[in-house]
Write a protein that holds these residues in place. Structure first.
Motif, PDB file in Angstrom:
ATOM      1  N   TRP A  35      -4.353   7.157 -11.219  1.00 30.59           N
ATOM      2  CA  TRP A  35      -4.757   8.529 -11.545  1.00 30.59           C
ATOM      3  C   TRP A  35      -4.854   9.312 -10.246  1.00 30.59           C
ATOM      4  N   PHE A  36      -4.282  10.493 -10.263  1.00 32.46           N
ATOM      5  CA  PHE A  36      -4.298  11.384  -9.123  1.00 32.46           C
ATOM      6  C   PHE A  36      -4.740  12.767  -9.596  1.00 32.46           C
ATOM      7  N   GLU A  45      -4.164  13.857  -4.431  1.00 34.68           N
ATOM      8  CA  GLU A  45      -4.977  12.761  -3.921  1.00 34.68           C
ATOM      9  C   GLU A  45      -5.143  11.669  -4.965  1.00 34.68           C
ATOM     10  N   GLY A  46      -5.141  10.440  -4.493  1.00 35.16           N
ATOM     11  CA  GLY A  46      -5.338   9.307  -5.380  1.00 35.16           C
ATOM     12  C   GLY A  46      -6.808   9.123  -5.706  1.00 35.16           C
ATOM     13  N   LEU A  47      -7.092   8.875  -6.979  1.00 36.89           N
ATOM     14  CA  LEU A  47      -8.470   8.711  -7.412  1.00 36.89           C
ATOM     15  C   LEU A  47      -8.801   7.266  -7.752  1.00 36.89           C
ATOM     16  N   ALA A 106       0.435   8.537  -3.192  1.00 34.44           N
ATOM     17  CA  ALA A 106       1.289   9.088  -4.234  1.00 34.44           C
ATOM     18  C   ALA A 106       2.748   8.709  -4.043  1.00 34.44           C
ATOM     19  N   ASP A 107       3.198   8.602  -2.817  1.00 33.40           N
ATOM     20  CA  ASP A 107       4.606   8.288  -2.552  1.00 33.40           C
ATOM     21  C   ASP A 107       4.994   6.889  -3.026  1.00 33.40           C
ATOM     22  N   ASP A 111       7.030   7.121 -11.102  1.00 33.19           N
ATOM     23  CA  ASP A 111       7.127   7.963 -12.303  1.00 33.19           C
ATOM     24  C   ASP A 111       5.781   8.612 -12.579  1.00 33.19           C
ATOM     25  N   TRP A 112       5.855   9.879 -12.998  1.00 33.81           N
ATOM     26  CA  TRP A 112       4.653  10.677 -13.167  1.00 33.81           C
ATOM     27  C   TRP A 112       4.617  11.338 -14.531  1.00 33.81           C
TER      28      TRP A 112
END
Length: 122
Positions: A35-36, A45-47, A106-107, A111-112
């Motif tokens: 989850w971002f 940002e990554g959560l 994130a990189d 897939d998003w």
């Protein structure tokens, strides 16, 4: 491959909200799901992340103790339960997948989903 994030909305400070990420087109248990979030004018940002591997799930410091990630492989769904929400939690929330262990970057995700807007305001 599709990731569908939902559950966003308007909530008052101190309130709670639950997000869902429904996966389709692949077997969820083989992937880590993160989850971002991205607020206006800020970087994504990554959560938090969950994986079926022995790697641990992680939480960003700003959400530790307030957010809880979980997954139901049978339903191909990953959840993010958010409590004690603050105005600074306002952002578009995304889920993403990667093949391998969890990563906060994130990189590292291939897939998003399309994102769901969370607004924390009185």
């Amino acid at each position: 491959v599709q990731l569908q994030a939902s559950g966003g909305g308007l909530v008052q400070p101190g309130g709670s909200l639950g997000l869902s990420c429904v996966a389709s087109g692949f077997t969820l248990r083989n992937f880590a799901i993160g989850w971002f979030r991205q607020a206006p004018g800020k970087e994504r940002e990554g959560l938090s992340c969950t994986a079926n591997s022995i790697s641990r799930s992680y939480y960003q410091d700003s959400v530790k103790g307030r957010f809880t990630i979980s997954r139901d492989n049978a339903k191909n769904t990953v959840y993010l339960q958010m409590t004690s929400l603050k105005p600074e939690d306002t952002a578009i929330y995304y889920c993403a997948r990667r093949y391998g262990p969890c990563s906060e970057y994130a990189d590292d995700y291939s897939d998003w989903g399309q994102g769901t807007l969370v607004t924390v305001s009185s």
